[in-house]
Design an enzyme around this catalytic site. Structure first.
Site, mmCIF file in Angstrom:
data_model
loop_
_atom_site.group_PDB
_atom_site.id
_atom_site.type_symbol
_atom_site.label_atom_id
_atom_site.label_comp_id
_atom_site.label_asym_id
_atom_site.label_seq_id
_atom_site.Cartn_x
_atom_site.Cartn_y
_atom_site.Cartn_z
ATOM 1 N N ALA A 1 15.041 -39.954 -40.639
ATOM 2 C CA ALA A 1 16.510 -39.916 -40.571
ATOM 3 C C ALA A 1 17.038 -38.507 -40.346
ATOM 4 C CB ALA A 1 17.157 -40.502 -41.815
ATOM 5 N N LYS B 1 8.112 -50.700 -44.671
ATOM 6 C CA LYS B 1 8.944 -49.545 -44.981
ATOM 7 C C LYS B 1 10.070 -49.989 -45.910
ATOM 8 C CE LYS B 1 12.312 -46.301 -43.316
ATOM 9 N NZ LYS B 1 13.337 -46.063 -42.288
#
Length: 271
Positions: free
Chosen positions: A197, A110
């Site tokens: 997020a 990631k």
């Protein structure tokens, strides 16, 4: 390639696929911010997640003699996803993931390159630069980015294997702030789209799945809940419910009321 045609998806054989790897769970969970590794493991096991993110710069994955994440989360059971949390330049991000591959052999990674400490927003120019370098080196890159559909398309065209737009600032718990842009990204993308997020509670996760996202990555929402284990369970159910609702296809939205009972056979009150 991702199929988002509800009519072509078998709900009983529905899986999430990225870079040739198939996963039953569409919930990805971070490993930071818990009080200790034992709580980390308990929450993640309760979540049903199969992919766990690891901040290479912050979590001990190689210093023997000190508590190690691998002692609590078996790498044979979970897919470790090294990330570049804390990196603010393309060079730092690339160096970090090269280290991760050399240390653990991890190729699925990631990427996140941050703009500053205050907002933790992605620094798009550096993100694109790092993605190009990593893909040339054979990494499978899942990329954290803004909710800008144009940027998302650019990252997909570069060769990123998953697009991960933020719902809101990292750790804010605000939920999806720009639903329309996330929907644009989902509609245009041929690779998985995962909200990354900003999720704060179960309803945020469910909304992300209902609009067609392929998964959700979260950390703070679980780790900083008053009861992380129970919240992990709630998030698992929310992801499953949101995905089922997406596959079912919601009812048509109307401006006015529509009676639930049929008109046929209605009792006539006029005598």
């Amino acid at each position: 390639m991702v199929c988002r045609d509800r009519n072509l998806i078998d709900p009983n054989n529905d899986f999430f696929e990225v870079a040739g790897h198939k996963f039953k769970s569409r919930l990805l969970v971070g490993t930071g911010k818990y009080k200790d590794f034992a709580e980390t493991a308990a929450a993640i096991n309760e979540s049903g997640a199969e992919i766990v993110t690891v901040a290479v710069r912050r979590v001990n994955i190689e210093k023997k003699g000190e508590p190690m994440l691998q002692d609590f989360l078996d790498p044979k059971k979970f897919t470790y996803l090294p990330n570049t949390a804390g990196c603010f330049t393309a060079e730092d991000a690339v160096r970090t993931l090269r280290l991760a591959r050399a240390t653990g052999g991890w190729n699925l990674v990631k990427l996140e390159v941050l703009a500053d400490e205050k907002t933790l927003y992605p620094k798009v120019v550096e993100t694109i630069k790092a993605a190009e370098l990593l893909i040339k080196e054979g990494f499978d890159v899942m990329v954290y980015t803004s909710d800008d559909p144009i940027v998302a398309k650019e990252l997909e065209d570069i060769g990123c294997c998953a697009i991960m737009p933020l719902a809101a600032p990292i750790g804010s718990g605000l939920g999806i702030q720009n639903r329309l842009n996330i929907e644009f990204i989902v509609d245009q993308s041929k690779v998985p789209v995962l909200v990354d997020a900003g999720v704060g509670t179960a309803s945020d996760a469910a909304i992300a799945m209902e609009i067609g996202c392929d998964g959700v990555l979260m950390n703070t929402a679980i780790a900083k809940a008053k009861n992380p284990i129970l919240m992990a369970h709630a998030m698992k159910l929310a992801i499953e419910a949101g995905r089922a609702a997406f596959l079912a296809g919601r009812m048509e939205v109307k401006k006015f009321a529509s009676a639930s009972s049929p008109e046929v056979g209605k009792i006539n009150n006029k005598f």
